[in-house]
Design an enzyme around this catalytic site. Sequence first.
Site, PDB file in Angstrom:
ATOM      1  N   GLY A 154       0.101  -1.158  -0.115  1.00  0.00           N
ATOM      2  CA  GLY A 154       0.023   0.219   0.140  1.00  0.00           C
ATOM      3  C   GLY A 154       0.639   1.139  -0.315  1.00  0.00           C
TER       4      GLY A 154
ATOM      5  N   THR B 183      -1.096 -16.590   6.465  1.00  0.00           N
ATOM      6  CA  THR B 183      -1.611 -18.159   5.762  1.00  0.00           C
ATOM      7  C   THR B 183      -2.487 -18.303   7.125  1.00  0.00           C
ATOM      8  OG1 THR B 183       0.613 -18.545   4.678  1.00  0.00           O
ATOM      9  CG2 THR B 183      -1.086 -20.920   5.337  1.00  0.00           C
TER      10      THR B 183
ATOM     11  N   SER C  89      -4.570  -6.566  -2.821  1.00  0.00           N
ATOM     12  CA  SER C  89      -4.059  -7.721  -2.213  1.00  0.00           C
ATOM     13  C   SER C  89      -3.786  -9.521  -2.680  1.00  0.00           C
ATOM     14  CB  SER C  89      -4.374  -7.630  -0.482  1.00  0.00           C
ATOM     15  OG  SER C  89      -4.728  -7.080   0.660  1.00  0.00           O
TER      16      SER C  89
ATOM     17  N   GLU D 231      -0.926  -7.049  -7.317  1.00  0.00           N
ATOM     18  CA  GLU D 231       0.915  -5.992  -7.267  1.00  0.00           C
ATOM     19  C   GLU D 231       2.180  -7.215  -7.576  1.00  0.00           C
ATOM     20  OE1 GLU D 231       1.064  -3.160  -7.726  1.00  0.00           O
ATOM     21  OE2 GLU D 231       2.861  -3.855  -8.227  1.00  0.00           O
TER      22      GLU D 231
ATOM     23  N   LEU E 291       5.208  -6.559  -7.121  1.00  0.00           N
ATOM     24  CA  LEU E 291       6.205  -5.636  -7.424  1.00  0.00           C
ATOM     25  C   LEU E 291       7.619  -6.181  -6.243  1.00  0.00           C
ATOM     26  CD1 LEU E 291       6.383  -3.993  -4.110  1.00  0.00           C
ATOM     27  CD2 LEU E 291       4.875  -2.575  -4.631  1.00  0.00           C
TER      28      LEU E 291
ATOM     29  N   LYS F 208      -1.495 -14.608 -10.470  1.00  0.00           N
ATOM     30  CA  LYS F 208      -1.021 -13.336  -9.525  1.00  0.00           C
ATOM     31  C   LYS F 208      -0.674 -15.080  -8.684  1.00  0.00           C
ATOM     32  CE  LYS F 208       0.762 -11.347  -6.117  1.00  0.00           C
ATOM     33  NZ  LYS F 208       2.532 -10.721  -6.529  1.00  0.00           N
TER      34      LYS F 208
ATOM     35  N   ASN G 293       4.126 -16.224  -9.251  1.00  0.00           N
ATOM     36  CA  ASN G 293       4.567 -15.902  -7.755  1.00  0.00           C
ATOM     37  C   ASN G 293       5.315 -17.810  -7.642  1.00  0.00           C
ATOM     38  OD1 ASN G 293       4.919 -14.053  -6.778  1.00  0.00           O
ATOM     39  ND2 ASN G 293       3.717 -13.982  -5.075  1.00  0.00           N
TER      40      ASN G 293
ATOM     41  N   CYS H 202       5.407 -13.387   0.497  1.00  0.00           N
ATOM     42  CA  CYS H 202       4.516 -13.713  -0.164  1.00  0.00           C
ATOM     43  C   CYS H 202       4.519 -15.428  -0.907  1.00  0.00           C
ATOM     44  CB  CYS H 202       4.328 -12.897  -1.256  1.00  0.00           C
ATOM     45  SG  CYS H 202       3.687 -11.350  -0.515  1.00  0.00           S
TER      46      CYS H 202
ATOM     47  N   ARG I  26       9.666 -11.172   6.832  1.00  0.00           N
ATOM     48  CA  ARG I  26       9.056 -11.840   6.736  1.00  0.00           C
ATOM     49  C   ARG I  26       9.622 -13.654   6.004  1.00  0.00           C
ATOM     50  NH1 ARG I  26       4.330  -8.570   5.342  1.00  0.00           N
ATOM     51  NH2 ARG I  26       5.444  -7.813   4.347  1.00  0.00           N
TER      52      ARG I  26
ATOM     53  N   ARG J  60      25.225 -16.834  -0.148  1.00  0.00           N
ATOM     54  CA  ARG J  60      23.994 -16.037  -0.588  1.00  0.00           C
ATOM     55  C   ARG J  60      25.351 -15.559  -2.205  1.00  0.00           C
ATOM     56  NH1 ARG J  60      18.797 -14.216  -0.537  1.00  0.00           N
ATOM     57  NH2 ARG J  60      19.086 -14.494   1.646  1.00  0.00           N
TER      58      ARG J  60
HETATM   59  N1  LIG Z   1       4.771  -7.018  -0.020  1.00  0.00           N
HETATM   60  C1  LIG Z   1       5.690  -7.742  -1.091  1.00  0.00           C
HETATM   61  O1  LIG Z   1       6.546  -7.661  -1.436  1.00  0.00           O
HETATM   62  C2  LIG Z   1       3.365  -7.734  -1.462  1.00  0.00           C
HETATM   63  C3  LIG Z   1       3.869  -8.250  -3.840  1.00  0.00           C
HETATM   64  C4  LIG Z   1       3.461  -8.365  -4.301  1.00  0.00           C
HETATM   65  C5  LIG Z   1       1.367  -8.598  -2.808  1.00  0.00           C
HETATM   66  N2  LIG Z   1       1.427  -8.447  -1.608  1.00  0.00           N
HETATM   67  C6  LIG Z   1       0.100  -9.159  -1.131  1.00  0.00           C
HETATM   68  O2  LIG Z   1      -0.154  -7.691  -1.023  1.00  0.00           O
HETATM   69  C7  LIG Z   1      -1.264  -7.793   0.829  1.00  0.00           C
HETATM   70  C8  LIG Z   1       0.098  -7.081   1.335  1.00  0.00           C
HETATM   71  O3  LIG Z   1       1.192  -7.064   2.480  1.00  0.00           O
HETATM   72  P1  LIG Z   1       2.274  -5.956   2.021  1.00  0.00           P
HETATM   73  O4  LIG Z   1       3.626  -7.141   2.444  1.00  0.00           O
HETATM   74  O5  LIG Z   1       1.777  -5.048   2.082  1.00  0.00           O
HETATM   75  O6  LIG Z   1       1.789  -6.471   3.917  1.00  0.00           O
HETATM   76  P2  LIG Z   1       1.707  -5.619   4.781  1.00  0.00           P
HETATM   77  O7  LIG Z   1       1.685  -6.653   6.772  1.00  0.00           O
HETATM   78  O8  LIG Z   1       2.458  -4.752   5.452  1.00  0.00           O
HETATM   79  O9  LIG Z   1       0.919  -4.541   5.114  1.00  0.00           O
HETATM   80  C9  LIG Z   1      -0.667  -4.309   5.571  1.00  0.00           C
HETATM   81  C10 LIG Z   1      -1.081  -3.602   6.471  1.00  0.00           C
HETATM   82  O10 LIG Z   1      -3.065  -3.952   6.343  1.00  0.00           O
HETATM   83  C11 LIG Z   1      -2.870  -2.605   7.516  1.00  0.00           C
HETATM   84  N3  LIG Z   1      -4.130  -3.798   7.942  1.00  0.00           N
HETATM   85  C12 LIG Z   1      -4.513  -4.672   8.192  1.00  0.00           C
HETATM   86  N4  LIG Z   1      -6.238  -4.647   8.351  1.00  0.00           N
HETATM   87  C13 LIG Z   1      -6.722  -3.710   8.260  1.00  0.00           C
HETATM   88  C14 LIG Z   1      -8.077  -3.408   8.479  1.00  0.00           C
HETATM   89  N5  LIG Z   1      -9.489  -3.762   8.750  1.00  0.00           N
HETATM   90  N6  LIG Z   1      -8.361  -2.466   7.867  1.00  0.00           N
HETATM   91  C15 LIG Z   1      -6.683  -1.136   8.319  1.00  0.00           C
HETATM   92  N7  LIG Z   1      -6.381  -1.805   7.909  1.00  0.00           N
HETATM   93  C16 LIG Z   1      -6.044  -2.917   8.423  1.00  0.00           C
HETATM   94  C17 LIG Z   1      -2.290  -3.793   8.802  1.00  0.00           C
HETATM   95  O11 LIG Z   1      -2.332  -3.017   9.914  1.00  0.00           O
HETATM   96  C18 LIG Z   1      -0.332  -3.629   8.087  1.00  0.00           C
HETATM   97  O12 LIG Z   1      -0.118  -2.184   8.203  1.00  0.00           O
HETATM   98  C19 LIG Z   1      -0.669  -9.254   0.370  1.00  0.00           C
HETATM   99  O13 LIG Z   1      -2.150  -9.933   0.967  1.00  0.00           O
HETATM  100  C20 LIG Z   1       0.309  -9.840   0.359  1.00  0.00           C
HETATM  101  O14 LIG Z   1       0.508 -10.759  -0.256  1.00  0.00           O
HETATM  102  C21 LIG Z   1       3.096  -8.550  -1.187  1.00  0.00           C
END
Ligand SMILES: NC(=O)c1ccc[n+]([C@@H]2O[C@H](COP(=O)([O-])OP(=O)(O)OC[C@H]3O[C@@H](n4cnc5c(N)ncnc54)[C@H](O)[C@@H]3O)[C@@H](O)[C@H]2O)c1
Length: 465
Positions: free
Chosen positions: A16, A96, A133, A163, A165, A222, A226, A278, A348, A444
């Site tokens: 986000g 998970t 997500s 996403e 990225l 998606k 992955n 992920c 993570r 690495r």
């Molecule tokens: N991290 C990556 O590289 C990546 C890449 C592609 C896709 N994704 C996907 O994107 C999604 C988010 O991943 P992330 O790494 O950003 O997770 P993250 O844990 O960093 O962020 C998620 C945020 O959502 C907030 N949140 C949870 N429930 C909420 C609610 N009801 N209202 C408001 N805020 C709320 C949490 O407090 C947290 O800050 C996941 O589904 C992940 O699989 C992640």
Amino acid sequence: MKKINEICCIGAGYVGGPTMSVIASQCPEINVTVVDINQERIDAWNDADLNRLPIYEPGLKEIVAQSRGRNLFFSTEIDKAIDKAQMIFISVNTPTKTYGKGKGQAADLKYIELCARNIARVAKNDKIVVEKSTLPVRTAQAIKNILQNTGNEVSFEILSNPEFLAEGTAINDLLNADRVLIGGDETPSGQMAKEALSGVYEHWLPKEKILLTNVWSSELSKLVANAFLAQRVSSINSISALCEKTDANVQEVSKAIGFDSRIGPKFLQSSVGFGGSCFQKDILNLVYIARSYGLNEVANYWEQVILINDYQKQRFADNIVTSLYNTVSGKKIIFYGWAFKKDTNDTRESAAIYVADALLEEKAEIVVYDPKVSEKRIYADLDYLNTREPTENRRLLKVVKEPIEATKEAHAIAILTEWDEFKNYDWKCIFHSMLKPAFIFDGRRLLDTEKMNEIGFKYYKIGES
Ligand SMILES: NC(=O)c1ccc[n+]([C@@H]2O[C@H](COP(=O)([O-])OP(=O)(O)OC[C@H]3O[C@@H](n4cnc5c(N)ncnc54)[C@H](O)[C@@H]3O)[C@@H](O)[C@H]2O)c1
């Protein structure tokens, strides 16, 4: 096409935060509000000191500096942001499940459902809801069911816009995306919603790179992307084990096969194992979905990608123990790196956590240095495994800020993250401060074999005998 000028994103995390920062920087006429329930995280996003943003990503702070307070806002006022927005991205975590049906495999959708209910409660006019997500195929239907039963005559279009990225290169990946995937209903209103979202990306990406599909293909793509990426890593890692037995060199093998244009050179770097939030969760989810449709062979096939990854981490830890004369009890082992990859502070599923856990079981004394990961995070990662008491984790493992000083009287160094700075350390000086024989376990493949041998190290590089 509906012109979008108010966007809200629920979830200010690794996806986000950077995604919305890029949208705001590329679309000055769109107001973007990123909301989260986590006050501490939002405060960090609003911190005047840009070095204290909650996420470390190269180029992120510059982009945030450009737009924050102009058309990019971070807030905990979720309802207000939902009410104002024409388009709402859901970018919350989908870990998970750790309980109940599908425990250990299926995605936990409770945060997604809470978001949907929140939107349903607050919305007073039509909205486009975007799944950012990563979600199991057919989740859009569940979101739709929740939203359509609000009773307040609001109509919603649900889009899937996964996403792609990668952390560490997120800003570049967003600005120069290989493709953007937008899935939605094949109805006239669904088509309009897809075009509205496409219009946002078209501010900086050519239209040919924006793929419009049905919603299920987008959700599934998606998970499959992955799974394929992780599969390449597990494939080359399985070969690294064979190379170590046969005097082949995994680097030479991966170069040789990567030159084949049908295979290609990317994602063929052998390592101590993939991490990140992920890959594992998305494959487990794919496995769960396949099994729930009775496709056991498909499920077993993809599960192997995870099993090889677990094997690689365990193999690395076992090799440390064996090389240090079958005992590491009371021995000082330095960990260079804790993040799951370089240029991120995300830990993570990092391989370092599991290697540390295995060595702590053998009573090793570990000292960790990572340029971007906090001590608090490292202990939280270990405590989460619940293998031993938190006090024991703190007794056996220390976190330091001085990487060179830490090597004094150490038995071994294990490289767990490929941070560039490790390459430029004064390795001669490190050698002199360590106990002899001085071991390096390079998970690495970061350092030069010849140079390390010349200095006098007993140097192990994954994928070489
Ligand atoms: N991290 C990556 O590289 C990546 C890449 C592609 C896709 N994704 C996907 O994107 C999604 C988010 O991943 P992330 O790494 O950003 O997770 P993250 O844990 O960093 O962020 C998620 C945020 O959502 C907030 N949140 C949870 N429930 C909420 C609610 N009801 N209202 C408001 N805020 C709320 C949490 O407090 C947290 O800050 C996941 O589904 C992940 O699989 C992640």
